[in-house]
Write an enzyme that holds these catalytic residues in place. Structure first.
Site, mmCIF file in Angstrom:
data_model
loop_
_atom_site.group_PDB
_atom_site.id
_atom_site.type_symbol
_atom_site.label_atom_id
_atom_site.label_comp_id
_atom_site.label_asym_id
_atom_site.label_seq_id
_atom_site.Cartn_x
_atom_site.Cartn_y
_atom_site.Cartn_z
ATOM 1 N N SER A 555 1.011 -1.107 0.103
ATOM 2 C CA SER A 555 -0.052 -0.054 -0.010
ATOM 3 C C SER A 555 0.655 1.080 -0.101
ATOM 4 O O SER A 555 1.408 1.342 -0.612
ATOM 5 C CB SER A 555 -0.946 0.100 1.185
ATOM 6 O OG SER A 555 -1.826 0.713 1.192
ATOM 7 N N HIS A 670 -8.222 -4.376 -1.110
ATOM 8 C CA HIS A 670 -6.826 -3.829 -0.652
ATOM 9 C C HIS A 670 -6.134 -4.779 0.243
ATOM 10 O O HIS A 670 -5.106 -5.056 0.345
ATOM 11 C CB HIS A 670 -7.100 -2.761 0.219
ATOM 12 C CG HIS A 670 -5.877 -2.033 -0.008
ATOM 13 N ND1 HIS A 670 -5.121 -1.455 -1.127
ATOM 14 C CD2 HIS A 670 -5.323 -1.354 1.101
ATOM 15 C CE1 HIS A 670 -4.067 -1.054 -0.635
ATOM 16 N NE2 HIS A 670 -4.202 -0.841 0.477
#
Length: 698
Positions: A555, A670
């Site tokens: 991320s 995610h």
């Protein structure tokens, strides 16, 4: 999620590695436009071809099968601690294993849970629900109406996206409520105002989303009425990040409903909602609310605040009566210069605070007396990470999680009133820690700032520069990296002689808001310099060398990996880039990217654009440079960062005829992995890649 000692002097060979040339203005990069079509046929053909190459090479490596088996065994182990959630006087837990791939929500009695071998009753089976509805539901949590906690709003995601459907569930019948509240899938939030009213923020009509792709219109929805007639009570703007409603109840029966308008990811304004009308609250914009106790909001400050003639420092925890026209905050706790208040939780009569001192955690119980707030430190083990796993407003009992690099997770029951502690269960070791030790060092960054890092290694580690090291960091969003146990890391890396390093670079929250703010937008090069400084410090100590150094991050940490890949290709041999941001010139227009301008800056600002062009990994890939062969990983269902960053980076690597490995999982969002099998596969692929790369495999 850690670190310290000190060495400033580099040997000559390492000093040479420290020399870097400031990158020139970034090149204009044009990616195939079809890659932006998340599920477009050409885009998925691009993905499948690269996935096939990665799987063909890595799954045929002799290490892969064993890695996958070990990772799956660890992930599905029944020896894992079932994390408790206190609801309605019972203990609930969400659980996944080999028999429950999507998972079950289950409950047991408190006495049964304390035995360490609870007698569980299944409340909701996601595998059965998915089969009956021909869906792939991923659990996103339950919000239950206090104080009774018999009606809950359950959020389910299709394949792991941030978008969720919300349905009302009855804990008395273990079933969804016929004709109850139900919100179709969207990026949205919902909270209880009372048993028959919800505070809902969602896209009420097409286009009712901010530039960050989140809702900004809050309405009251009454039971038995159509969703489209819900009454508006608050509205942000499209330029805000999000607006939402939230309600708080305490153990004394007070109830407070608030509207939060998040202007950026770090700044919000709050308003008190009473009888359908809002009144602004005079709280600092950089603050977040942790709970309600005795009618007072418990607020963590991320900036200094002067109120009622008193100044409260950054990082402090204060109590504020939201009904007072002028705030009269009371100090609960303040953090020292090398400390950080990670978070707080409220019980019936106390505030539990997770406090870190030099990145080592403890828990302090605070109570309000006639002479102010006083704290009692709980006698938990030292040199570990702590987390307040569960608390309840029904009583002062809470559950505390404890974990360290070499300390398997433990669960403690604590009483916030008495300070009493009882260790309920400790997870059996998942790897052999005998002979391993943890050191904490400091590296001097480019500007002289001391950057702490942890090193997990064998006691007899040779200081000859040949140890395989995996260096991990995050460095953003005030998120702290602390010592935590990982069976997968231990089994697939440490057991095989690998060394693990965790760097506490700026941008994180390890030393409070100032540590984070030091790496914001145009100052972010400090974050990247900190990471490189830790690598050089390990090289100077002869722990490792570039030929034996792997780095990994996801991320925001994926952005970190991309920058280190392009700025210092000579420092590493293996680079794992997970669910990353890589196109920083265009990130604001991709998925939820606009919500992160408070962290990264904006291309609309000339100075910030110049900096983003200078560091953006995609635009700074160049021909004629000898880069490591990276592993790039993303997810098609990631609707937060999105897979386009990784796809564009891969396409640019293709254009420059540079080799790489690429893996795009379809589901998982995610988190990149909708279930334990997918997570185990990803771990096996990454560890296979790191070991074969450091071993010199092509």
């Amino acid at each position: 999620m850690n670190r310290f000692s000190s060495s400033r002097v580099l040997c000559a060979s390492v000093a040479a590695l420290a020399l870097s040339v400031a990158p020139a203005r970034a090149a204009t990069v044009t990616s195939p436009p079809y890659l932006d079509e998340i599920t477009g046929a050409r885009a998925l053909d691009f993905v499948k071809a690269r996935d096939a190459h990665t799987l063909d090479v890595l799954t045929h490596d002799p290490r892969y099968a064993g890695f996958y088996k070990d990772a799956l065994t660890i992930a599905q182990s029944h020896d894992r601690i079932a994390a408790p959630e206190q609801l309605n006087g019972q203990i609930y837990n969400f659980w996944q294993d080999a028999d429950h791939v999507r998972g079950i929500w289950r409950r047991t009695g408190v006495a049964s849970y304390r035995t360490g071998k609870p007698d569980w009753t299944t409340v909701l089976d996601l595998d059965a629900l998915s089969a009956s509805e021909h869906a792939n539901w991923v659990w996103k949590g339950a919000d239950c109406l206090e104080p009774d906690e018999t009606r809950c709003l359950i959020s389910l995601s299709d394949g792991g996206e941030d978008a969720v459907t919300v349905r009302e569930f009855d804990l008395a019948t273990n079933a969804f409520v016929p004709g109850g509240f139900a919100l179709p899938g969207a990026k949205q939030s919902a909270d209880w105002l009372d048993r028959d009213t919800l505070l809902v923020s969602r896209p009420w009509r097409p286009g009712d989303l901010t530039d960050s792709s989140y809702p900004y219109i809050v309405r009251l929805w009454h039971r038995g009425t159509p969703l489209n007639v819900a009454t508006e009570v608050a509205r942000g703007t499209k330029q805000d990040m999000e607006a939402s409603g939230e309600s708080f109840t305490d153990g004394q029966g007070h109830h407070v409903a608030l509207i939060q308008t998040a202007h950026t990811i770090f700044s919000s304004s709050y308003a008190l909602l009473e009888n359908g009308h809002t009144t602004p609250l005079d709280l600092p914009r950089k603050s977040d609310i942790q709970g309600l106790l005795d009618g007072q909001l418990v607020v963590r400050l991320n900036e200094p605040w002067t109120a009622n003639g008193q100044t409260f420092p950054t990082g402090a925890l204060v109590a504020v009566d939201p009904t007072q026209p002028a705030p009269k905050p009371e100090l609960i706790a303040a953090a020292g210069p090398r400390q950080m208040i990670e978070g707080a939780a409220v019980t019936k009569g106390h505030v539990l605070v997770a406090l870190y001192d030099n990145v080592r955690g403890t828990v302090v119980s605070y109570a309000r007396g006639s002479d102010g707030w006083r704290g009692r430190r709980l006698a938990l083990p030292g040199d570990v990470s702590v987390s307040i796993t569960s608390s309840t407003i029904r009583d002062d009992d809470a559950f505390i999680g404890v974990s360290g690099f070499l300390t398997p997770p433990e669960l403690w029951q604590a009483n916030a009133r008495t300070g009493g502690l009882n260790r309920l269960v400790a997870m059996p070791p998942q790897f052999d820690a005998a002979g391993l030790t943890v050191d904490q060092y400091e590296a001097a960054s480019t500007d002289g700032t001391k950057i702490p890092y942890f090193l997990v290694h064998r006691r007899d580690m040779a200081e000859n520069g040949t140890n395989p090291v995996q260096l991990y960091a995050y460095g953003g969003f005030q998120i702290s990296m602390t010592p935590r146990y990982s069976g997968t890391l231990g089994k697939l890396w440490l057991d095989r002689g690998g060394v693990y390093a965790l760097a506490n670079i700026r941008g994180g929250g390890e030393f409070g808001p100032a540590w984070h703010e030091a790496g914001l937008n145009v100052h972010r090069q400090r974050v990247f310099d900190d990471f490189a400084a830790v690598a050089r410090d390990m090289i100077a100590r002869h722990v490792t060398s570039p030929a034996h150094l792997a780095i990994r991050g996801g991320s925001n940490g994926g952005l970190l990996m991309g920058v280190e890949f392009t700025q210092h290709p000579e420092l590493w041999k293996a680079v794992v880039i997970e669910v990353p941001l890589l196109d920083m010139v265009n990130f604001e227009t991709m998925s939820a990217g606009s919500s992160w301008t408070g962290e990264y800056g904006s291309v609309r600002d000339a100075a910030q654009r110049a900096f983003l062009e200078q560091i953006s990994p995609l635009q700074n890939l160049k021909s004629g440079v000898r880069y490591p062969v990276p592993f790039i990983m993303t997810s098609t269902k990631d609707d937060r960062v999105g897979p386009v960053h990784a796809r564009r980076f891969a396409a640019r690597m293709d254009a420059l005829h540079l080799p790489y490995f690429y893996d795009e999982q379809v589901e998982g969002g995610h988190a990149a992995g909708a279930n334990l099998r997918e997570a185990a596969q990803e771990a096996a692929l990454e560890y296979t890649y790191m070991w074969r790369t450091l071993d010199g495999a092509p």
